[in-house]
Design a protein around this motif. Structure first.
Motif, PDB file in Angstrom:
ATOM      1  N   PRO A   1     -17.983 -11.326 -36.418  1.00  0.00           N
ATOM      2  CA  PRO A   1     -19.332 -11.292 -35.845  1.00  0.00           C
ATOM      3  C   PRO A   1     -19.935 -12.670 -35.597  1.00  0.00           C
ATOM      4  O   PRO A   1     -20.491 -12.926 -34.531  1.00  0.00           O
ATOM      5  CB  PRO A   1     -20.134 -10.511 -36.892  1.00  0.00           C
ATOM      6  N   THR A   2     -19.803 -13.576 -36.561  1.00  0.00           N
ATOM      7  CA  THR A   2     -20.418 -14.898 -36.413  1.00  0.00           C
ATOM      8  C   THR A   2     -19.760 -15.693 -35.300  1.00  0.00           C
ATOM      9  O   THR A   2     -20.438 -16.273 -34.435  1.00  0.00           O
ATOM     10  CB  THR A   2     -20.336 -15.684 -37.729  1.00  0.00           C
ATOM     11  N   GLY A   3     -18.429 -15.725 -35.298  1.00  0.00           N
ATOM     12  CA  GLY A   3     -17.727 -16.460 -34.256  1.00  0.00           C
ATOM     13  C   GLY A   3     -17.930 -15.857 -32.886  1.00  0.00           C
ATOM     14  O   GLY A   3     -18.096 -16.579 -31.890  1.00  0.00           O
ATOM     15  N   THR A   4     -17.929 -14.529 -32.806  1.00  0.00           N
ATOM     16  CA  THR A   4     -18.126 -13.870 -31.519  1.00  0.00           C
ATOM     17  C   THR A   4     -19.534 -14.080 -31.003  1.00  0.00           C
ATOM     18  O   THR A   4     -19.739 -14.224 -29.795  1.00  0.00           O
ATOM     19  CB  THR A   4     -17.813 -12.364 -31.638  1.00  0.00           C
ATOM     20  N   ARG A   5     -20.516 -14.121 -31.897  1.00  0.00           N
ATOM     21  CA  ARG A   5     -21.896 -14.376 -31.462  1.00  0.00           C
ATOM     22  C   ARG A   5     -21.987 -15.754 -30.816  1.00  0.00           C
ATOM     23  O   ARG A   5     -22.664 -15.929 -29.800  1.00  0.00           O
ATOM     24  CB  ARG A   5     -22.849 -14.274 -32.645  1.00  0.00           C
ATOM     25  N   ALA A   6     -21.278 -16.741 -31.379  1.00  0.00           N
ATOM     26  CA  ALA A   6     -21.268 -18.081 -30.776  1.00  0.00           C
ATOM     27  C   ALA A   6     -20.614 -18.053 -29.394  1.00  0.00           C
ATOM     28  O   ALA A   6     -21.095 -18.698 -28.456  1.00  0.00           O
ATOM     29  CB  ALA A   6     -20.543 -19.057 -31.694  1.00  0.00           C
ATOM     30  N   LEU A   7     -19.503 -17.326 -29.265  1.00  0.00           N
ATOM     31  CA  LEU A   7     -18.852 -17.180 -27.960  1.00  0.00           C
ATOM     32  C   LEU A   7     -19.779 -16.496 -26.968  1.00  0.00           C
ATOM     33  O   LEU A   7     -19.874 -16.888 -25.795  1.00  0.00           O
ATOM     34  CB  LEU A   7     -17.559 -16.366 -28.096  1.00  0.00           C
TER      35      LEU A   7
END
Length: 414
Positions: A70-76
């Protein structure tokens, strides 16, 4: 009259259409207006089917990409929204499909009409927040609406004000000039974040022991999302006439187109979204006739939490406390205007008096401003500028330095 299609058992439209009271009202309406107050049976059946449908494209993205990180995808996601999907290396296929749909303008889009609709929201200023909040309370009597919100906890108890302010941020961002038509705009980014948040909540609620799909359909379904869009156009435009804001028929039609495009960005199937005032009112009448008032304590908590969120807090002093007391009183008065008296009487709500006197005393002034806006050159831009400044100031005062998050990662509260 019966339904041959799948319908949530709590959506009692077909049964209620058979009641003598509804049939008498329908017959009277048809004699006076030479048309039905309800949509065609085909349109009604299609709507009932949509109560079992979600957002497949965004759900695939959440299931395959977002859920894993979730955190990495939110940045993407933030980077793709700001700079375009092609700015990312090795884009997952489900994310590319999501952005292809998101960034492709539909054939029916009229960007000028979208901008005219957005301008109406800007002109309404903080009145948009009050009327939309009050009207939404009516639907909290329905378990299909109240249960996901109650499970997620965002609009209940002490969280109610915070989540309502996030919704206000959504309304502000998406109605700024060019907000929906400009790639990379904050309005489009907010729409995508809300779309993903809806999927995340839907995934957590569906299959929960408290959720009954046969009874209520799919959580945050296509149908109820479409009703939310309608809740930002015809009904509030008509309701705001009670306070002096006179929205014209052309402006309401622009609002419908603005909301239709908003729905496209939010992943709502809008091919049959009402494009006329009459059709939008027929859809509203159908949903009103289908209400089962089955939300129980969940609906009660949501409804009573909304005005309570504006009440002065213990730490507030001086001007901040006076401002909170005013907001609490005036929002209590607005619920008296924008909720059914029968619905409102079932819940513990703030007293409307004497705050409703402020609304009554302000009515002639707002009407005069509206007439000046429509008929005197140069007035309309000034009215919009003042309303926009007011809504931003109100929002910042309420947020008190916080930022809207549109968090898709929160756990259900039970």
């Amino acid at each position: 009259m019966t339904s041959a299609t799948r319908t949530p058992t709590a959506f009692t439209y077909w049964e209620n259409r058979q009641s003598p009271r509804i049939q008498r009202a329908e017959a009277l309406f048809e004699r006076v207006f030479r048309s039905s107050p309800f949509p065609s049976d085909d349109a009604a059946r299609e709507f009932c089917e949509s109560l079992f449908l979600g957002d497949t494209v965004a759900e695939n993205f959440v299931d395959e990409v977002y859920a894993a990180d979730p955190t990495g995808t939110r940045a993407l996601l933030d980077r793709a929204l700001a700079h375009g999907i092609d700015s990312l290396p090795d884009v997952p296929e489900s994310m590319r499909i999501l952005f292809d749909e998101f960034e492709t303008e539909p054939d029916w889009l009229d960007t000028d009409l979208v901008e005219r609709g957005a301008a109406v929201w800007r002109r309404w200023g903080t009145m948009l927040f009050t009327v939309a909040g009050g009207i939404t309370l009516e639907m909290y009597t329905e378990a299909a609406v109240a249960t996901p919100l109650s499970l997620a906890g965002g609009y209940a108890g002490d969280n109610a004000m915070r989540r309502f302010l996030e919704t206000c941020k959504f309304w502000i961002d998406t109605s700024e000039p060019g907000a929906l038509s400009r790639i990379g705009s904050e309005g489009r980014a907010t729409a995508m974040k809300v779309r993903v948040m809806h999927v995340a909540v839907r995934r957590k609620v569906d299959g929960h022991p408290e959720w009954d799909r046969e009874k209520w359909g799919y959580p945050i379904s296509q149908g109820y999302q479409m009703l939310t869009l309608l809740g930002g156009s015809t009904v509030p435009a008509l309701a705001l006439r009670l306070v002096g804001l006179q929205t014209t028929a052309d402006e309401i039609r622009a609002l419908l187109h603005f909301q239709k495009y908003m729905g496209h960005l939010l992943g709502v199937a809008v091919s049959n979204f009402p494009t006329t005032i009459a059709d939008s009112l027929r859809m509203t009448a159908m949903v009103s006739a289908a209400r089962s008032y089955d939300a129980g304590p969940h609906g009660k908590e949501l409804i009573e939490s909304f005005p309570a969120g504006f009440a002065p807090r213990p730490e507030q002093r001086g001007l901040a406390r006076l401002r909170a007391r005013y907001n609490y009183g005036i929002h209590g008065a607005y619920t008296a205007l924008f909720m059914s008296p029968v619905t409102r009487s079932d819940y513990t709500m703030p007293r409307a008096f004497p705050w409703v006197l402020i609304i009554l005393l302000r009515f002639p002034l707002l009407t005069a401003i509206e007439l000046s806006r429509r008929f005197l050159p140069g007035v309309a831009p000034v009215v919009e500028k003042v309303a926009v400044a007011q809504r931003l100031r109100w929002y910042r005062d309420q947020m008190n330095g916080r930022e809207a998050e549109f968090d898709a990662n929160g756990a259900l509260r039970r």
